[in-house]
Scaffold this motif. Structure first.
Motif, short mmCIF file in Angstrom:
data_model
loop_
_atom_site.label_atom_id
_atom_site.label_comp_id
_atom_site.label_asym_id
_atom_site.label_seq_id
_atom_site.Cartn_x
_atom_site.Cartn_y
_atom_site.Cartn_z
N ASP A 22 -9.01 15.09 40.67
CA ASP A 22 -8.74 16.16 39.74
C ASP A 22 -7.30 16.11 39.23
OD1 ASP A 22 -7.50 17.01 42.10
OD2 ASP A 22 -8.28 19.04 41.97
N GLY A 23 -6.46 15.24 39.77
CA GLY A 23 -5.13 15.04 39.25
C GLY A 23 -4.08 16.07 39.67
N GLU A 24 -4.48 17.08 40.42
CA GLU A 24 -3.51 18.10 40.83
C GLU A 24 -2.65 17.56 41.96
OE1 GLU A 24 -4.81 22.10 41.46
OE2 GLU A 24 -6.51 21.81 40.11
N GLN A 25 -1.37 17.96 41.95
CA GLN A 25 -0.45 17.57 43.00
C GLN A 25 0.17 18.82 43.60
OE1 GLN A 25 2.39 14.69 41.72
NE2 GLN A 25 0.86 13.25 41.02
N ALA A 26 0.64 18.69 44.80
CA ALA A 26 1.31 19.80 45.47
C ALA A 26 2.60 19.29 46.08
CB ALA A 26 0.41 20.38 46.55
#
Length: 188
Positions: A1-5
């Motif tokens: 999903d390409g989300e980073q944290a």
């Protein structure tokens, strides 16, 4: 999903539960508000485990709750009830439940006893820690009754496990051993 944290800050610990021996200190859990010590009549529990856990909670400044699970199991129940009564006489909060036989009642009692605090379940193998967690997040569907969370039904015989996705996002769980498949280890 390409989300980073990313970790933006580290808050100071409010509690630390650890085990030490002659060679090292092993940190077990941090930022715990309540340690729920779960034991049951069967398989036979070790009373010394309960007292060691209570001592560890006291030393770490963590509130303790002694939880007698499997109250529907008659064999060994007298001894387990005596241990619970002894903890109560020492001023420890206590609770007697049957997470498997009456999951809705157990869930309500646990919710009232834990009061939204960060709670660590500890206990010997076979005492019912995993079934308690699975009931709370809807991984096990009860045979009867309902499991409620904040006035929302989260488990009943007519609900499917998929119906509880929003509830599961509010819980953190770390299973022991064979949690992926009941009959297989992670290595298998």
């Amino acid at each position: 999903d390409g989300e980073q944290a990313a970790i933006e800050s580290i808050e100071p610990r409010r509690s630390l539960l650890f085990r030490a021996d002659a060679h090292r200190v092993k940190e077990l859990a941090a930022n715990i508000d309540l340690m729920a010590i779960v034991f049951a009549p069967r398989p036979p529990f070790n009373p010394h485990f309960i007292w060691r856990a209570l001592a560890a909670a006291q030393a770490a400044g963590i509130a303790a709750l002694a939880v007698l699970n499997k109250t529907d199991v008659a064999d060994g129940l007298d001894l387990a009830q005596a241990a619970l009564a002894q903890a109560a006489r020492l001023g420890v909060a206590t609770l007697a439940i049957s997470a498997k036989a009456t999951p809705a009642v157990a869930r309500a009692q646990l919710a009232a006893a834990t009061g939204g605090r960060a709670t660590l379940l500890v206990g010997q193998s076979g005492m019912g820690k995993s079934i308690i967690l699975k009931n709370i997040v809807g991984l096990v569907i009860p045979d009867g009754g309902r499991v409620m969370l904040d006035d929302d039904e989260i488990a009943s015989p007519t609900k499917r496990p998929q119906d509880f996705e929003k509830v599961r996002q509010r819980f953190g769980m770390l299973f022991q051993g064979a949690a992926l498949f009941d009959s297989k280890t992670v290595g298998e």
